[in-house]
Design an enzyme around this catalytic site. Structure first.
Site, PDB file in Angstrom:
ATOM      1  N   HIS A 315       0.841  -1.194   0.000  1.00  0.00           N
ATOM      2  CA  HIS A 315       0.000   0.000   0.000  1.00  0.00           C
ATOM      3  C   HIS A 315       0.877   1.246   0.000  1.00  0.00           C
ATOM      4  O   HIS A 315       1.968   1.249   0.585  1.00  0.00           O
ATOM      5  CB  HIS A 315      -0.926   0.018   1.226  1.00  0.00           C
ATOM      6  CG  HIS A 315      -2.035   1.015   1.134  1.00  0.00           C
ATOM      7  ND1 HIS A 315      -1.875   2.340   1.483  1.00  0.00           N
ATOM      8  CD2 HIS A 315      -3.320   0.895   0.697  1.00  0.00           C
ATOM      9  CE1 HIS A 315      -3.010   2.983   1.287  1.00  0.00           C
ATOM     10  NE2 HIS A 315      -3.894   2.145   0.812  1.00  0.00           N
ATOM     11  N   ASP A 373      -7.847  -4.351  -0.895  1.00  0.00           N
ATOM     12  CA  ASP A 373      -8.343  -4.584  -2.253  1.00  0.00           C
ATOM     13  C   ASP A 373      -8.312  -6.069  -2.599  1.00  0.00           C
ATOM     14  O   ASP A 373      -9.199  -6.574  -3.299  1.00  0.00           O
ATOM     15  CB  ASP A 373      -7.497  -3.805  -3.265  1.00  0.00           C
ATOM     16  CG  ASP A 373      -7.593  -2.303  -3.069  1.00  0.00           C
ATOM     17  OD1 ASP A 373      -8.716  -1.817  -2.916  1.00  0.00           O
ATOM     18  OD2 ASP A 373      -6.554  -1.629  -3.057  1.00  0.00           O
TER      19      ASP A 373
END
Length: 438
Positions: A315, A373
């Site tokens: 991330h 995600d």
């Protein structure tokens, strides 16, 4: 809110003869201090240079805080782990919008207001027919959300708190209806109207998957999973789409247009489209041989000369395990167990890839953990949501965060229309020659 500088200051010195400049330092309640550079250009004729604004605080905010090193996410000071396990999505909406968790009476009133604004104008159906059946849902959503300003002119004044409140309720209420309409249009099924006795997530699931042919039976595990997806995506500080909404609204445009701008920004594969890209990666591995080919795929990911990327891991902000991913991982396994999908080839592949990434020193040392995600894409696929619709679901969930950030900006006495500056490296002034002399 108006800021008070600390007793500390930063002194900027120059080697080109410019006089030293003292700059105020502001301290947040948590997080890094910031240096106030607003006087820089006026006193020195110089700008700062920060592509992507990675070292620039564009605003002060009380809504969401992220500590990427610790893997911490707070909504109004509350850890996301507690919000996701002790609250539902509409409680989370109330918290983000108004700053405090609601009492039972406050929640009941808010739920009633949202529930009774879930229908959209019937003319939206005819507007929808202008799109191709195979149009990407985010193309449709960008148009539909922007079009709301044509249907609700009574709540478009950004500077009127009452109108902003009405538009906020309308947007939160109608986004599930619009996403479900976009899906139904794509598959050629009739639209399903919302039902007021259902929960927010339950209503969305029914509008997505029910048909007039038979009574729809909801699955509590799947409804809870969808509600958690909404909560975990509700806000995430000053990311690209949130900054877009703030910048758009800074011009004084109406709330529907500002949120439509956020939807358009979220569409990008580096932002809201990441979970779609993750599932497409899994499909590619499956097409090449599935679980048996994971080793080859991982080797390509590690190869610096390869263009193969591992999607759904790591991330931009979190340098530790994304706290949302931990929660979504629990939900992911609950959903796969409920639906008996642990032996499905695609989901076996996803779980095998997860296991390798959590144990392989290459990924662990680089802190490339599975992110939210990765798991939310798997959950949505298991529930039955088609891959191209993933980002639209993300937009639905993030709408409340965009609205809260927009409201905060409008109420800030220091807010101005956004106007970034630049470092110009093009041609200097030159003369236009007549065409015959060029």
């Amino acid at each position: 809110m108006a800021l008070t500088p600390s007793n500390d200051k930063a002194t900027l010195t120059f080697t080109d003869g410019t006089a030293p400049l003292d700059l105020p330092i502001y301290k947040g309640t948590v997080g890094p201090d910031v240096i106030d550079i607003r006087a820089l250009y006026g006193k020195t004729g110089k700008f700062t240079y920060d592509p992507g604004f990675l070292s620039t605080a564009s605003c002060n905010s009380t809504i969401t805080y992220i500590d990427g090193d610790k893997g911490e996410l707070l909504y109004r000071g509350y850890p996301i782990e507690q919000i996701a396990t002790r609250c539902d999505y509409l409680e989370t909406c109330l918290l983000l919008l108004y700053g405090e968790l609601p009492t039972p009476a406050q929640k009941a009133d808010f739920v009633q207001r949202v529930t009774h604004h879930t229908m959209v104008n019937e003319q939206m159906q005819f507007f929808m027919r202008g799109f191709r059946r195979d149009a990407h849902p985010m193309a449709v959503m960008t148009g539909l959300v922007g079009a709301l300003s044509a249907f609700y002119p009574d709540s478009m004044n950004l500077n009127d708190p009452w109108q902003r409140e009405v538009s906020a309720i309308r947007l939160i209420a109608k986004m599930p209806t619009l996403v479900a309409m976009a899906y139904k249009y794509t598959v050629g099924q009739p639209y399903m109207y919302p039902q007021n006795e259902l929960s927010y997530a339950g209503n969305f699931m029914r509008m997505m998957f029910a048909t007039p042919c038979e009574e729809y039976k909801s699955n509590d595990v799947l409804v809870r999973a969808m509600d958690r997806i909404f909560i975990l995506h509700a806000d995430h500080e000053q990311n690209a789409s949130t900054s877009t909404v703030r910048l758009c609204a800074s011009s004084g445009t109406n709330p529907f247009a500002a949120i439509a701008a956020g939807v358009a920004c979220l569409w990008g594969p580096a932002h809201g489209g990441a979970n779609e890209a993750c599932l497409n990666m899994l499909y590619d591995i499956q097409a090449q041989g599935g679980v048996a080919k994971i080793g080859e795929f991982i080797a390509k990911v590690k190869d610096k000369n390869s263009n193969v990327k591992l999607m759904g891991f790591g991330h931009r902000v979190y340098k530790n395990y994304d706290p949302r991913a931990k929660l979504m991982r629990e939900t992911c396994h609950e959903v796969l167990t409920e639906l008996g999908l642990h032996d499905d080839p695609l989901f076996k592949l996803a779980m095998a890839l997860e296991k390798i990434a959590l144990e392989d020193d290459y990924f662990v040392s680089r802190k490339l953990y599975p992110n939210v995600d990765y798991y939310s894409g798997i959950v949505q696929k298991a529930i039955g949501i088609p891959v191209p619709l993933f980002t639209a679901v993300f937009a639905l969930a993030r709408t409340v965060g965009w609205i809260a950030q927009l409201n905060e900006m409008i109420a800030d006495p220091e807010y101005k229309i956004g106007r970034p500056r630049q470092l110009f490296v093009g041609a200097t002034a030159r003369e236009v020659k007549p065409l015959s002399q060029r």
